[in-house]
Enzyme design. Structure first.
Site: not given
Ligand code: UD1
Ligand code: UDP
Length: 388
Positions: A205
């Site tokens: 992601h």
């Molecule tokens: C964010 C965090 C990242 C973390 C990740 C965990 C920042 C800069 N990034 O990244 O550090 O690892 O969360 O998963 O804060 N979206 C949906 N539904 C949701 C959430 C997101 O559709 O519930 C889609 C939207 O199109 C959105 C995109 O995902 O624009 C990115 O979401 P965003 O929260 O901006 O960043 P993450 O990639 O989730």
């Molecule tokens: N996770 C989950 N379901 C998923 C993917 C991730 O429960 O489908 C959990 C995973 O086990 C870990 C956390 O989400 O505890 C990690 O989140 P993510 O990879 O989104 O973010 P990051 O750790 O890179 O910030």
């Protein structure tokens, strides 16, 4: 002590869970949970509150998605009046998301002390938005809870005074240890029809991997080549959006060895990680979980903040290089049992499973002794100053 905690993305809910459990039962703490709603889909948010039995947030900032500036600024704008109204004595932020930085900045500018959980991690690469959030949050916090020895060393090297740092251990490690039974009870392998089959689990992601056609298509090509085992791929919504936009989703759907799913729950995810032959990911938390659960990890990044997983032989970095991904995943699959045996036998660098207790204890001590304040740093305790 009025303690406000700010969370908003999937991994924050998971790393906060053991802390929330302690804080909401502590008679000396008036606990206020604020949710930014940076993540909002059921599978990215509410599912974890349900599984981990967490109380509903008292405030939901309803921020949603947007550019970095938009998201960070909106959280700040919306949390300011909440802080004004609830008057917390301390604000706790976790990890490295935009929600982390926005919560910390808003609070410290209102002279509310900030405690950062998971402080001191560095990938030394400011092109990762998370690195910017980590560095800035650490440098505006009053208390820094570092999960590992390396994280403490990083903070010292940036001149953060010793008295502001505690090596607490990692609350995600606490969380895994608390839920091993729930992980065993997960039915995900049966549901996916892979109970008797070797498989790997894949997540991606990071913006640098999934927002660029070149990188995402190389990752997809590598998955198509890895036909030796089943591939379970719970897809982050950001990634799903890009797979559709770049017309790559169809290719994955056609491959009979690949099972794409919506994001799965926490216990199911840990079960997949634990039973997989290998994990291929760009997630921070999952690198660590694979290491703890004894599964070899291949990480699609050029840098990682979880350096111990590499140093101790449980993880390898491959970027978005198609050839390297295939080579290292095949190597991990072939050596999975030996790597598991070794990883499970070595001491973990993430503390003793009681990081959450240490953090709550320490915060209360600092608050009730009157030392938790936003004010001048005590110069004689600076990391590099000579002793008084
Ligand atoms: C964010 C965090 C990242 C973390 C990740 C965990 C920042 C800069 N990034 O990244 O550090 O690892 O969360 O998963 O804060 N979206 C949906 N539904 C949701 C959430 C997101 O559709 O519930 C889609 C939207 O199109 C959105 C995109 O995902 O624009 C990115 O979401 P965003 O929260 O901006 O960043 P993450 O990639 O989730
Ligand atoms: N996770 C989950 N379901 C998923 C993917 C991730 O429960 O489908 C959990 C995973 O086990 C870990 C956390 O989400 O505890 C990690 O989140 P993510 O990879 O989104 O973010 P990051 O750790 O890179 O910030």
């Amino acid at each position: 002590m009025r303690l406000m905690m700010v969370v908003g993305v999937r991994p924050q809910v998971i790393k906060a869970a053991p802390l929330i459990d302690l804080l909401s039962r502590d008679s000396e703490v008036d606990f206020q949970l604020v949710y930014s709603r940076q993540h909002y889909d059921y599978e990215m948010s509410k599912v974890f509150f349900n599984e981990l039995n967490l109380p509903d947030p008292i405030v939901n900032l309803e921020v949603g998605s947007g550019s970095h500036a938009e998201q960070t600024a909106n959280i700040m704008l919306r949390i300011e009046p909440v802080i004004e109204k609830l008057k917390p004595d301390v604000v706790v932020v976790l990890g490295d998301a935009n929600t982390t930085l926005a919560g910390a900045l808003a609070a410290v500018k209102m002279r509310i002390p900030v405690a950062h959980v998971e402080a001191g991690l560095r990938s030394w690469d400011l092109s990762m938005p998370e690195e910017v959030n980590r560095v800035l949050t650490d440098h505006c916090s009053q208390v820094l809870y570092a999960p590992t020895k390396v994280a403490v060393r990083n903070l010292r090297s940036e001149g953060i005074p010793e008295y502001m740092i505690l090596q607490s251990g990692d609350t995600m490690y606490d969380s895994i240890l608390r839920h091993l039974k729930d992980v065993e009870s997960s039915k995900i392998l049966d549901e996916l029809g892979i109970s008797d089959e070797p498989f790997i689990v894949v997540t991606a992601h990071r913006a640098e991997n999934v927002d660029f056609f070149d990188n995402l298509s190389k990752i997809v090509s590598a998955l198509l080549k890895l036909r030796r085992v089943k591939i379970i791929f719970p897809v982050h919504p950001r990634t799903m959006k890009r797979l559709v936009e770049f017309d790559l989703k169809r290719k994955l759907e056609k491959a009979s060895h690949i099972i794409m799913t919506k994001p799965v729950g926490y216990f199911d995810m840990l079960r997949l990680i634990k039973d997989a032959k290998a994990v291929l990911t760009d997630s921070g938390g999952i690198q660590k979980e694979a290491f703890i659960l004894g599964t070899p990890c291949v990480t699609m990044r050029s840098r990682t903040e979880w350096v111990e997983t590499i140093m101790l032989g449980g993880n390898v970095l491959v970027g978005a290089d198609e050839r390297l991904i295939v080579k290292e995943v095949m190597h991990a699959i072939s050596n999975s049992d030996a790597i598991e045996k070794r990883l499970l036998s070595i001491p973990k660098p993430y503390g003793d499973g009681c990081a959450s207790e240490k953090i709550v204890e320490d915060l209360k001590k600092r608050y009730f002794s009157g030392e938790l304040k936003v004010g001048p740093i005590k110069p004689f305790q600076m990391a590099f100053s000579s002793k008084p």
